[in-house]
Every structure is written in structure tokens, then in C-alpha cells.
Design an enzyme around this catalytic site. Structure first.
Site, short mmCIF file in Angstrom:
data_model
loop_
_atom_site.label_atom_id
_atom_site.label_comp_id
_atom_site.label_asym_id
_atom_site.label_seq_id
_atom_site.Cartn_x
_atom_site.Cartn_y
_atom_site.Cartn_z
CG ASN A 9 -1.68 1.24 1.44
OD1 ASN A 9 -1.85 2.03 0.51
ND2 ASN A 9 -2.17 1.45 2.66
CD1 TRP A 10 3.31 1.16 -2.98
CD2 TRP A 10 3.22 2.37 -4.86
NE1 TRP A 10 3.97 0.45 -3.97
CE2 TRP A 10 3.92 1.18 -5.13
CE3 TRP A 10 3.03 3.29 -5.90
CZ2 TRP A 10 4.45 0.89 -6.40
CZ3 TRP A 10 3.55 2.99 -7.17
CH2 TRP A 10 4.25 1.80 -7.40
CE LYS A 11 0.48 3.36 4.93
NZ LYS A 11 0.27 3.44 6.34
CG HIS A 97 -5.66 1.42 5.24
ND1 HIS A 97 -5.18 2.43 6.03
CD2 HIS A 97 -4.63 0.55 5.06
CE1 HIS A 97 -3.90 2.20 6.30
NE2 HIS A 97 -3.54 1.06 5.72
CD GLU A 99 -2.82 5.18 6.89
OE1 GLU A 99 -2.83 5.25 5.65
OE2 GLU A 99 -1.89 4.64 7.54
CD GLU A 169 -3.13 -2.98 7.54
OE1 GLU A 169 -1.99 -3.07 7.08
OE2 GLU A 169 -3.92 -2.09 7.25
N GLY A 175 2.64 2.23 10.59
CA GLY A 175 3.48 3.40 10.36
C GLY A 175 4.20 3.90 11.60
CB SER A 215 5.82 -1.49 11.63
OG SER A 215 5.26 -0.21 11.91
N GLY A 236 2.96 -1.12 4.24
CA GLY A 236 2.93 0.30 3.89
C GLY A 236 4.33 0.80 3.56
N GLY A 237 4.98 1.42 4.53
CA GLY A 237 6.27 2.08 4.32
C GLY A 237 7.30 1.23 3.58
C1 PEP Z 1 -0.54 -0.13 5.88
O1 PEP Z 1 -0.52 0.91 5.25
O2 PEP Z 1 -1.49 -0.89 5.75
C2 PEP Z 1 0.57 -0.44 6.79
C3 PEP Z 1 0.55 -1.56 7.44
O3 PEP Z 1 1.58 0.51 6.89
P1 PEP Z 1 3.05 0.27 7.55
O4 PEP Z 1 3.58 -1.02 6.95
O5 PEP Z 1 3.83 1.47 7.13
O6 PEP Z 1 2.85 0.16 9.02
#
Ligand code: PEP
Length: 253
Positions: A9-11, A97, A99, A169, A175, A215, A236-237
Site C-alpha cells: 500500500n503506497w498510501k 483501511h 487511515e 492491522e 506506520g 510496520s 505500507g512504508g
Molecule cells: C498499511 O498501510 O497498511 C501499513 C501496514 O503501513 P506500515 O507497513 O507502514 O505500518
């Protein structure tokens, strides 16, 4: 046997050029690693979907969207329909998600409408669930996750629910650099699978993929993805760096 599924997920990150370069690097790198043993999806911002889909054509890497609207078409300024996502090459879509739930304010009823709309439109939803830190500390993790799963899947018969991937999650791990321990994650994944068995049946629960997110990186993915009920990762990141993301895919094989 469930096939592992790793999605990035590039957000709200990347630009057109960097996104295409990243997609190409992942498509090229994952051929040798996964070679079809792992499902891989890239989830860029809407505006880069078409470019990323073109960049991964002829690879086994799929493309997904970060959100979808639940109406088919019409006067919904700024929204994107399931048919539009299909049209630009999407196979998957995130629904709920954290966010979207906690920054944008989506509730379970909207998330459920999006899950239905996605399936009706021929997309595969990734239903995201997870508790806040305060909810975990208050011992409410199972209650929160249970409500989100039940309400997210509400109204789906078994055949349609089979299209869904669940992503667990924990919000406190997204994040933040904090990760659930492999045991903490496994416990919730097993709980989700038992819940799906109660809502549907053991066969569907045994086939449904439950990804972990929060993460995840190349260093911690091996232990997390080695848990019996963790079927991959929503990243994500670490999905913004080709080598890091490829390392996660490798640990899913
Ligand atoms: C996500 O965006 O779903 C996520 C898990 O982000 P991160 O890996 O950065 O915690």
C-alpha cells in the site's frame, strides 16, 4: 493450502516516474523469488493506477486500489467506482483501511457497502480490521476485531465472502515502527479464522487469507509470515523500497 499474498500500500506517496520504476523493479525482482508461489499486488494512489498496471503487464504482479466508492456512477464528485478501477486494470481494492476509518471517518456500514460494491464490480476486496492501542490496553482487541469483521462481511453469502481477503492491522502498529509480536498477531489471526468458521463454515475459514499489517519489513516478515494463520502481509512504508518489499515477498515463499 492457502497461497500467501503480499500487497504493498503506497498510501499518498510516489510520483508517476518513481511509481513506474518501483513497479518495474518489483515485477522483475519477484519473478525469480516468487515465481507464482506468492500473490503480489501493488496498491498505488488512484492517479498512478493505469501507469503502474501497464508497468507490470505480463508479470504476475497485480494492481489494487486504496479505496472505492459504493455507487456505480453518477453525481459523486471526487469518488471512483468499481467499474472504473476494473477499467484501469485493478484486481484488488482495500476496504476500511485504518487511515480511512480513523483519519477520514469511515464507519463499518460504509466499509460494508464498499465490500459489496467491490465484489459486485468484480474486484477482490481486502477488508482491513484492527484495534487502537487504547482498545488493546483495555482488553477489547477481540471485541473490536469481531465487530469489524462481522459488519464488514454482513450480507455476503459464502460464495461472495470467498472473494474477500482480511488484513489484520493493529492501528498502533501502522506506520509507527511498532509491530505486534508474531504470537500477538497469530492469536488474532486464529481468532479471525474461528470467527469466519462460525459465520460461514470451516471450509471457507480454511481457505480465506488473512494478511498481517503493521510496520512489516524484510527483517521481521520471516517470523510473522511463519505463523500458521498469517497468510501474507499488507505493507505500507516498506513497500516503497523495491529491495525491502522483495525481501518480504521472499519470506512468504
Ligand atoms: C498499511 O498501510 O497498511 C501499513 C501496514 O503501513 P506500515 O507497513 O507502514 O505500518
Amino acid at each position: 493450502m492457502r497461497k500467501p499474498f503480499v500487497a504493498g500500500n503506497w498510501k499518498m506517496n510516489m510520483d508517476a516516474h518513481a511509481g513506474v520504476e518501483l513497479a518495474k523493479a518489483i515485477a522483475a525482482g519477484s519473478v525469480n523469488i516468487a515465481g507464482g508461489q506468492v500473490d503480489v499486488a501493488l496498491i498505488p494512489p488512484f492517479v498512478y493506477l493505469q501507469a503502474v498496471a501497464s508497468a507490470v503487464t505480463a508479470s504476475h504482479v497485480a494492481v489494487g486500489a486504496q479505496d472505492v466508492y459504493f455507487q456505480e456512477k453518477g453525481a459523486f464528485t471526487g469518488e471512483i467506482s468499481p467499474a472504473m478501477l476494473k477499467d484501469v486494470g485493478c484486481a484488488y481494492v482495500l476496504c476500511g483501511h485504518s487511515e480511512r476509518r480513523h483519519v477520514i471517518g469511515e464507519d463499518d456500514a460504509i466499509v460494508n457497502k464498499k465490500v459489496h460494491a467491490a465484489i459486485n464490480g468484480g474486484l477482490l476486496p481486502i477488508l482491513c480490521v484492527g484495534e487502537l492501542q487504547s482498545e488493546r490496553e483495555a482488553g477489547q482487541t477481540e471485541a473490536v476485531v469481531s465487530t469489524q469483521v462481522k459488519k464488514g462481511l454482513a450480507g455476503l453469502d459464502g460464495e461472495r465472502a470467498a472473494a474477500v481477503t482480511i488484513a489484520y492491522e493493529p492501528v498502533w502498529a501502522i506506520g509507527t515502527g511498532l509491530t505486534a509480536t508474531p504470537q500477538q498477531a497469530q492469536d488474532v489471526h486464529a481468532f479471525i479464522r474461528e470467527l469466519v468458521a462460525k459465520l460461514y463454515d470451516a471450509e471457507l475459514a480454511g481457505a480465506m487469507r488473512v494478511q498481517y499489517g503493521g510496520s512489516v519489513n524484510a527483517a521481521n516478515s520471516g517470523e510473522l509470515l511463519g505463523q500458521p494463520d498469517i497468510d501474507g502481509a499488507l505493507v505500507g512504508g516498506a513497500s516503497l523500497k523495491a529491495q525491502e518489499f522483495l525481501g518480504i515477498i521472499k519470506s512468504a515463499v
